[in-house]
Design an enzyme around this catalytic site. Structure first.
Site, short mmCIF file in Angstrom:
data_model
loop_
_atom_site.label_atom_id
_atom_site.label_comp_id
_atom_site.label_asym_id
_atom_site.label_seq_id
_atom_site.Cartn_x
_atom_site.Cartn_y
_atom_site.Cartn_z
N SER A 160 39.16 38.23 37.17
CA SER A 160 38.37 36.71 37.36
C SER A 160 36.95 36.84 37.45
O SER A 160 36.29 38.09 37.71
CB SER A 160 38.62 36.52 38.83
OG SER A 160 40.23 36.28 38.94
N HIS A 177 42.00 31.70 44.89
CA HIS A 177 42.85 32.59 44.65
C HIS A 177 43.27 33.10 46.28
O HIS A 177 44.61 33.34 46.74
CB HIS A 177 42.23 33.82 43.96
CG HIS A 177 42.46 33.76 42.50
ND1 HIS A 177 43.71 33.29 41.96
CD2 HIS A 177 41.38 33.64 41.60
CE1 HIS A 177 43.19 33.17 40.42
NE2 HIS A 177 41.94 33.42 40.50
#
Lengths: 445, 445, 445, 445
Positions: free
Chosen positions: D290, D365
């Site tokens: 990410s 997340h």
């Protein structure tokens, strides 16, 4: 009588039937004479329709013509073969192959291109097979169709499909119609056979559409089943398949009479064993619950021919079997069991027709590499079961590790793989005891 | 050199390659010797894998063996054929057929049962075809594969599928890869060819999966297209198909080299004409936009051989065609057109190789029953188009009502169906004018 | 008794059932309190499972809680509404909407995310509907479920599928189970209803899987059918559909009790009329063969209340209908027909409940825009048919050109569209004759 | 300005645009006033078409009307709410809910029944969202659409589909078009992303057809990937997935602007983790690769505001980052790494906006229950990567056993789950060292 005689005999059309037959043959010749690849399907469709419209004597005459007129030319065949013998060149080989291949095969290939062609050809073969005794000269037609259908329905072109309650009704009704081993008593019975603790698989071919070629029914059970009636009971509770450890093959049915003689069963069983083994890790045993269709007939025949004490005892046995009600009489049944189980083990493992086992079911499974595992007393108490095999059923086990070797030993020396239990039983059978006795004195002498 | 020589020659293994070849053949024999229906697929898979692993010289030796060892026995063939000549009974016929059929065919059938078998066999044939000049003795292998593949990929077993932008990418990328007539320039080009005013159809066979056998590209247009470049322009506007009245077949591609010689194109075109006609009532004309691949070569050859004035004029023509830039020069182009269009009409309708037209594309469509309709000046201005046919394209029309008759006349007497326009043009061509002149004096004499 | 009373009443858990109910509610609150989008499906699955495990009194208590505790807060609702009245800004509107929406709806949306969620919610609503008389405070739960299910099963989300003999058995057995209008007598009966001269269509929704929502059965006939028994005869010959010109809708069944009150029938009929009209150009008439379920009950009720001569005659009629065997007695039947057909036409076109027709089937079709076309004497001779409507069936015709206008006139002024035949019949009925007479003297006076 | 003002303001049509808007609204009212269930789809289709035909000012005026005229009536809302406060009975509740629900919602439900309805509504919402700043009074329209779309696109109604090279091109081209995280460079790039060592999954909804809602791209790797460029390399070799032990989620894309604010990502990730875990037993680690989109912006902002030595050092860092070429200079890079990795760990785990992490990707997340696992130096060396996060990428790990607990702790107390490595790194960061120092003296004092 030979094919040429037939040709002579049919040289002049005599009546209407003959005329219809001749016209149809003429259409077939058009289909053949064209360079078919360029004529599209019109002619194939027309030719197929004409053939299918033939009735009674017309059809008989046409098949006579088909057998006689489209077989290879004997003179040219001999000529080409002799040329090939003198010079086996590629050119001579090609010519020989071309001359010897019956034009019928090319005709069938071109007919097959028409929609529904394959179905029509399978159906033609079915018809001819039923008439073959009366018309032995049609054998080459049957053979040509068998040759092509074997090639077209090659294992590589079949698809294995699972049949369950999500399957279209048009397929399911065919199972009801075809099932030959243990008749399906309507939709409720069928539904039970497709529940979560059952499996049903069939081979299909694209050109036959929804019509299955062969199917097998499997019950997932805890422990190896020896009796078939509980498996067929539509009211039996559904087993949680997590608890199952055996896959019992209790019925396998060839659907298409027109494909008789083309083997599919062996491929189907092996594929299903493989697929089920992958899907359900808990299943350890793959076995059949099989009838022994030839047992009683064999028993009667040996009873007739055996002499002395043995003949007497066997005859006595057949008489006791003929008494109605013995299966329900515990004592009678037990006494019969003592004698019949060993005889059955002996029958299956040692009685031969030529080099192969006499029993057709045994022949099929043993040739496939299965092992004869167990005799089950009162395994099939239906009238047919009692009549054919005194109610006994047997299990053949397919063990992946052994199938190859069993098959090879069978093919090489017709060795029959049996379990220790079967081997032990067989030794106790009257014929084997007699044989053993017969040997002993000689030794002691 | 014949197949038997080869057998003798290969009788003792000499080296590693020979050993590998012999071992593979031995595996093939196992697959054959088993009664394959009972051995499952293990042996077929193994045999296929072994064959596919052969490299270079190993493969050459193996194919030599395959050609030599699995051909029919010349002695037995002659014997069986002679027996059949003496008594053409069903039994003798069956025996003859069995003896003459190369064991290779049965081997290929059994290999085909393995997963991926058909693909592998197609691929083998492709390889052998490329090597056939160097290894003429492999011809029987090619022939056996052709025989089986023709039977297996029978029209009745093919499925026609429309290809459009909803088709899986795995299929679409194959179109890009295979298109041979007008190369597809990537995904954007392909997408245009699958828009609402286009149709693309392919034949598939289950055993070849996503790999098409043949495909055709069609443009729906208003008026019959004579030029191919506008059809190939990825930026051209999409036509409202309600306004279309012609279906122009502008490309047809055989995808599988390994199936060379097995005809599919005729079936494909006719099926698409039928399906499109049913789907879109407004489409009245079904025609191709086709190249004339042999025109310039033929022109040069007659220019070389023609004598006198005609030879001079034809040579002059070829020289003018060789000058770069003429297509853009209106005047030069017009002058060439006056002479070349008639010559092209003559070339296609009257110039023969044997009894059939010399031009291969003409041969294909005329044999199918199409009619030669129109010559299109500057129909294909690509370098290849200019070089092969001076930029001319032609239209062949498939009219359902005439296709049968055209085809039959062609098959019977090699009659070439042409439009009035073509007939008129051809008469104006130099050769036909000369011929007419040549006849006239004689008459007047 | 109101929802708040319920809240007070349930404030202290008293026993095991209450405890189970409270725990389930607590789980529901967890599912709601979490920002559900981030909790995955675990909680939804758990909550659904808990709810489904509730038995008897537990479930009753839980539904009480669900009705009481997850309704909007009365104080906050009033507060938000008053704020919106003072300042109807977007923010105040958003707040009002948020406060007034019952938390139940959000709960149901989150439960719906779990596998099988929609099915479970439909099943819950079915249960509550059956208990609503005894538990009127559960009405808001029913309403919330109806609100959501109406939105989720929006026409745009339904798929229309044709049902035929290729449909999976798992769907077909549901038709047998659900068919409410003319019971399906097993698989053989079903098969006839799916033959080539029949059509069956159903709406499905992805979340309900193989379970249909509603289905309609259509017979393609030559001429408009007035009798239903021939259509239901499993042994009737299959009509060549080329000869058919009418599509007779003879049965329409809502399958899901839990979706009661959510209308699907109108969409289904119109879609089928449209699709069939496109598919089969030869079909000109789309009509129903419908029962008149309320006729006899109405007749008996007016016979009881009518006075004088009319009352006498109507009572006499009801007595004659009560005599067994009249349908087989040609004379009796004919005399009854003379009086009952006009009465039936009158009943359907003029007898109202409020402003709409009293007969529920008439209400449904007339509201949809159909026209009442024809009364069919002895159209349904089944015991139920004789008992409900003296054996009469009627046809409602759906004519695309008129449906819109009929529907609008019905919606605007409850205008009932009837054919001339019906209008003429109704005028001859006793009540309308009496009414006419009643008016005439006054005029003449 | 409020909705009522708008109503007054729009009371008289002034011009053409207003007239078109009024007419469209009037059509909407017809659709609403009819008992829509009986009007079929004609009106819905017409209404949708009219709306879609509105241009420029017409559309603006119409949306003004839609916001004003179809909102709930303030007076009636207050009245119903007050009645419910006085007596919270089911009837009063039903009335309140009915009055408060904007008519727009029912309008949208009826429009949705038309073919293409859902797509059109999603597209309308996208348009309104882009105009919301200029037209704040349209907010209720957006809210109503969001309410309905959230309900309609409920997880229970979505289907998860694997995307691979067998997927239709029409879907694949949408991936190319939508991919927002790591742009897809044409079909070759896409093909690599769908190879055997990759997985791609998308949510679809029946009403949106081939248009995906959200999709995720996963690479199966040996060891946890820290760098994204190797994953994006179209020429990278395909890994044998038998050797893979990690599933790296490297891109997740919401496709539909019109569905902004409706969460799908969480469901998608969890479902894919579950499915992949079941399919590939060898995969032990499920993690993202990410970006850290807010890091550099945060760094610059603290550099600006920090004082003294710390401010100096941070400013110095930002200057060094601004120098081009540092990533290729091993020494400079190493020095930056020593300071930036700890700062990044600190930024992600401790820097907040309100109570949640400042970084939006971290927020997503961590809220889902993932754990912040590792900082990867030079994980994204693209210009954007360098500019946003000094080239750092991080891994978030989804461990099934911990996801629930992490999520709950996050929801309850905004606890951020981090690995030991991250925790250790963060402690070494300048802000945390300063804070630690700041505390120490006090203790020692």
């Amino acid at each position: 009588v030979n094919l040429q005689t037939l040709i002579g005999f049919r040289s002049r059309p005599k009546d209407d039937a003959e005329r219809a037959a001749q016209q149809t043959l003429s259409l077939c010749r058009s289909l053949l004479s064209e360079r078919g690849e360029f004529s599209g399907l019109r002619l194939a469709k027309e030719c197929l329709a004409r053939w299918q419209s033939l009735q009674g004597e017309e059809l008989v005459r046409f098949l006579d013509l088909l057998a006689a007129k489209l077989s290879p030319d004997p003179e040219k065949s001999a000529e080409a073969a002799n040329a090939y013998r003198l010079d086996p060149s590629p050119v001579n080989l090609a010519r020989l192959i071309a001359v010897v291949e019956p034009l019928r095969q090319e005709l069938f290939r071109r007919l097959n291109a028409a929609p529904g062609g394959t179905k029509a050809l399978v159906s033609m073969r079915r018809y001819i097979l039923t008439q073959l005794d009366a018309h032995p000269l049609w054998a080459p037609i049957v053979a040509d169709l068998e040759h092509l259908l074997t090639s077209w329905l090659n294992r590589g072109f079949l698809s294995l499909q699972r049949i369950d309650w999500r399957t279209p009704a048009v397929v399911l009704e065919k199972l009801i119609q075809y099932e030959a081993v243990h008749e399906i008593q309507g939709w409720r019975d069928l539904r039970r056979r497709l529940e979560a603790d059952r499996r049903c698989y069939a081979f299909f071919h694209q050109a036959l559409g929804d019509d299955p070629i062969i199917f097998v029914e499997v019950a997932l059970t805890r422990g190896m089943s020896g009796k078939v009636q509980p498996l067929l009971n539509a009211d039996s509770p559904v087993l949680d398949i997590g608890a199952a450890n055996c896959a019992m093959f209790y019925s396998i049915t060839n659907c298409q009479e027109g494909l008789r003689g083309i083997p599919f069963g062996n491929f189907l069983i092996k594929q299903v064993v493989e697929d089920l083994g992958n899907e359900l890790q808990q299943i350890r045993t793959f076995a059949t619950v099989s009838p022994v269709p030839g047992f009683c007939a064999w028993l009667r025949s040996v009873a007739r021919t055996a002499k002395g004490d043995a003949g007497q005892r066997l005859t006595d046995l057949t008489l006791r079997l003929a008494e109605p009600g013995w299966p329900e009489d515990g004592k009678k049944s037990e006494l019969l069991k003592q004698e019949l189980e060993p005889l059955c083990a002996h029958y299956l493992s040692s009685v031969r027709q030529g080099q192969e086992p006499l029993d057709p079911v045994a022949r099929f499974h043993l040739r496939n590499g299965a092992r004869l595992e167990r005799v089950n007393w009162l395994g099939d108490t239906s009238p047919v079961g009692l009549q054919r095999s005194a109610g006994m059923m047997v299990n053949y086990v397919y063990r992946s590790a052994d199938v190859e070797r069993n098959h090879e030993l069978y093919m090489k020396e017709y060795h029959v793989a049996v379990s220790k239990q079967i081997a032990g039983l067989a030794k106790k059978s009257l014929p084997e005891r007699e044989e053993a006795q017969a040997k002993t004195p000689r030794r002691s002498a």
